[in-house]
Design a protein around this motif. Structure first.
Motif, PDB file in Angstrom:
ATOM      1  N   ALA A 242     -60.627  16.366  22.283  1.00  0.00           N
ATOM      2  CA  ALA A 242     -62.010  15.916  22.438  1.00  0.00           C
ATOM      3  C   ALA A 242     -62.082  15.051  23.689  1.00  0.00           C
ATOM      4  O   ALA A 242     -61.101  14.413  24.079  1.00  0.00           O
ATOM      5  N   LEU A 243     -63.242  15.044  24.323  1.00  0.00           N
ATOM      6  CA  LEU A 243     -63.478  14.198  25.487  1.00  0.00           C
ATOM      7  C   LEU A 243     -64.500  13.139  25.110  1.00  0.00           C
ATOM      8  O   LEU A 243     -65.422  13.400  24.342  1.00  0.00           O
ATOM      9  N   LYS A 244     -64.323  11.953  25.668  1.00  0.00           N
ATOM     10  CA  LYS A 244     -65.323  10.910  25.471  1.00  0.00           C
ATOM     11  C   LYS A 244     -66.159  10.803  26.741  1.00  0.00           C
ATOM     12  O   LYS A 244     -65.868  11.456  27.747  1.00  0.00           O
ATOM     13  N   VAL A 245     -67.196  10.011  26.701  1.00  0.00           N
ATOM     14  CA  VAL A 245     -68.000   9.768  27.894  1.00  0.00           C
ATOM     15  C   VAL A 245     -67.087   9.168  28.950  1.00  0.00           C
ATOM     16  O   VAL A 245     -66.364   8.204  28.684  1.00  0.00           O
ATOM     17  N   GLY A 246     -67.053   9.768  30.124  1.00  0.00           N
ATOM     18  CA  GLY A 246     -66.179   9.284  31.177  1.00  0.00           C
ATOM     19  C   GLY A 246     -66.263  10.161  32.407  1.00  0.00           C
ATOM     20  O   GLY A 246     -67.158  10.992  32.544  1.00  0.00           O
ATOM     21  N   THR A 247     -65.282   9.996  33.278  1.00  0.00           N
ATOM     22  CA  THR A 247     -65.281  10.691  34.559  1.00  0.00           C
ATOM     23  C   THR A 247     -64.036  11.554  34.704  1.00  0.00           C
ATOM     24  O   THR A 247     -62.923  11.074  34.520  1.00  0.00           O
ATOM     25  N   LEU A 248     -64.246  12.827  35.016  1.00  0.00           N
ATOM     26  CA  LEU A 248     -63.143  13.708  35.410  1.00  0.00           C
ATOM     27  C   LEU A 248     -62.857  13.418  36.879  1.00  0.00           C
ATOM     28  O   LEU A 248     -63.783  13.339  37.690  1.00  0.00           O
ATOM     29  N   ARG A 249     -61.597  13.240  37.212  1.00  0.00           N
ATOM     30  CA  ARG A 249     -61.198  13.103  38.613  1.00  0.00           C
ATOM     31  C   ARG A 249     -60.427  14.368  38.968  1.00  0.00           C
ATOM     32  O   ARG A 249     -59.381  14.640  38.385  1.00  0.00           O
ATOM     33  N   VAL A 250     -60.964  15.118  39.903  1.00  0.00           N
ATOM     34  CA  VAL A 250     -60.448  16.447  40.229  1.00  0.00           C
ATOM     35  C   VAL A 250     -59.881  16.453  41.644  1.00  0.00           C
ATOM     36  O   VAL A 250     -60.549  16.027  42.584  1.00  0.00           O
ATOM     37  N   GLN A 251     -58.643  16.966  41.786  1.00  0.00           N
ATOM     38  CA  GLN A 251     -58.042  17.118  43.107  1.00  0.00           C
ATOM     39  C   GLN A 251     -58.123  18.587  43.493  1.00  0.00           C
ATOM     40  O   GLN A 251     -57.610  19.467  42.793  1.00  0.00           O
ATOM     41  N   GLN A 252     -58.756  18.819  44.640  1.00  0.00           N
ATOM     42  CA  GLN A 252     -58.902  20.174  45.170  1.00  0.00           C
ATOM     43  C   GLN A 252     -58.720  20.105  46.675  1.00  0.00           C
ATOM     44  O   GLN A 252     -59.368  19.304  47.344  1.00  0.00           O
ATOM     45  N   GLY A 253     -57.833  20.911  47.187  1.00  0.00           N
ATOM     46  CA  GLY A 253     -57.579  20.907  48.623  1.00  0.00           C
ATOM     47  C   GLY A 253     -57.059  19.569  49.120  1.00  0.00           C
ATOM     48  O   GLY A 253     -57.344  19.182  50.240  1.00  0.00           O
ATOM     49  N   GLY A 254     -56.334  18.862  48.265  1.00  0.00           N
ATOM     50  CA  GLY A 254     -55.767  17.577  48.643  1.00  0.00           C
ATOM     51  C   GLY A 254     -56.728  16.405  48.563  1.00  0.00           C
ATOM     52  O   GLY A 254     -56.342  15.272  48.777  1.00  0.00           O
ATOM     53  N   LYS A 255     -57.993  16.655  48.250  1.00  0.00           N
ATOM     54  CA  LYS A 255     -58.995  15.594  48.152  1.00  0.00           C
ATOM     55  C   LYS A 255     -59.526  15.503  46.724  1.00  0.00           C
ATOM     56  O   LYS A 255     -59.556  16.501  45.997  1.00  0.00           O
ATOM     57  N   PHE A 256     -59.954  14.304  46.335  1.00  0.00           N
ATOM     58  CA  PHE A 256     -60.489  14.093  44.995  1.00  0.00           C
ATOM     59  C   PHE A 256     -62.009  14.045  44.999  1.00  0.00           C
ATOM     60  O   PHE A 256     -62.627  13.568  45.954  1.00  0.00           O
TER      61      PHE A 256
END
Length: 132
Positions: A45-59
């Motif tokens: 389950a996920l709670k209210v929050g922020t996904l931090r995604v790394q793509q192409g070396g940048k977040f």
């Protein structure tokens, strides 16, 4: 070249994101989870929050307000109640929602559902934080 994995972020209204990424940190119900390619199968389950995604070396960030995440075969599927990329968040609207929620919480009106107002405040604060 870094290994990648597929990330699909879906809400009841739309597909928010569907691309290859290197890494994601998700707000799991029991704490943050970092997911790299070839991670062991997982459902949480996920709670209210922020996904931090790394793509192409940048977040970049995606504000989510609950839901579920499944990890399997280097594919991550996030089924979120709501999800917004940080660069698409209307900060003025989020601040207005924050003020409305704070007013409801601080009101002396017995008909106000305090729990709902607290959830709305938490969601608004999360959107503001993600947009920063």
């Amino acid at each position: 070249m870094a290994k990648t994995q597929r990330l699909d972020i879906v809400t009841p209204e739309k597909v928010v994101f569907s691309e290859e990424i290197e890494f994601v940190v998700a707000p799991g119900a029991d704490g943050e989870l970092g997911i790299l390619p070839e991670h062991a199968p997982l459902v949480t389950a996920l709670k209210v929050g922020t996904l931090r995604v790394q793509q192409g070396g940048k977040f970049f960030k995606v504000a989510v307000s609950g839901g579920f995440m499944e990890v399997k075969n280097s594919r991550i599927v996030v089924l979120a109640d709501t999800a917004e990329r940080a660069d698409q968040i209307d900060v003025d609207r989020a601040n207005a929602a924050k003020q409305r929620a704070e007013q409801r919480i601080n009101s002396k009106n017995l008909e106000v559902d305090i729990k709902r107002a607290e959830i709305a405040l938490h969601k608004a604060l999360n959107r503001i934080k993600a947009a920063e």
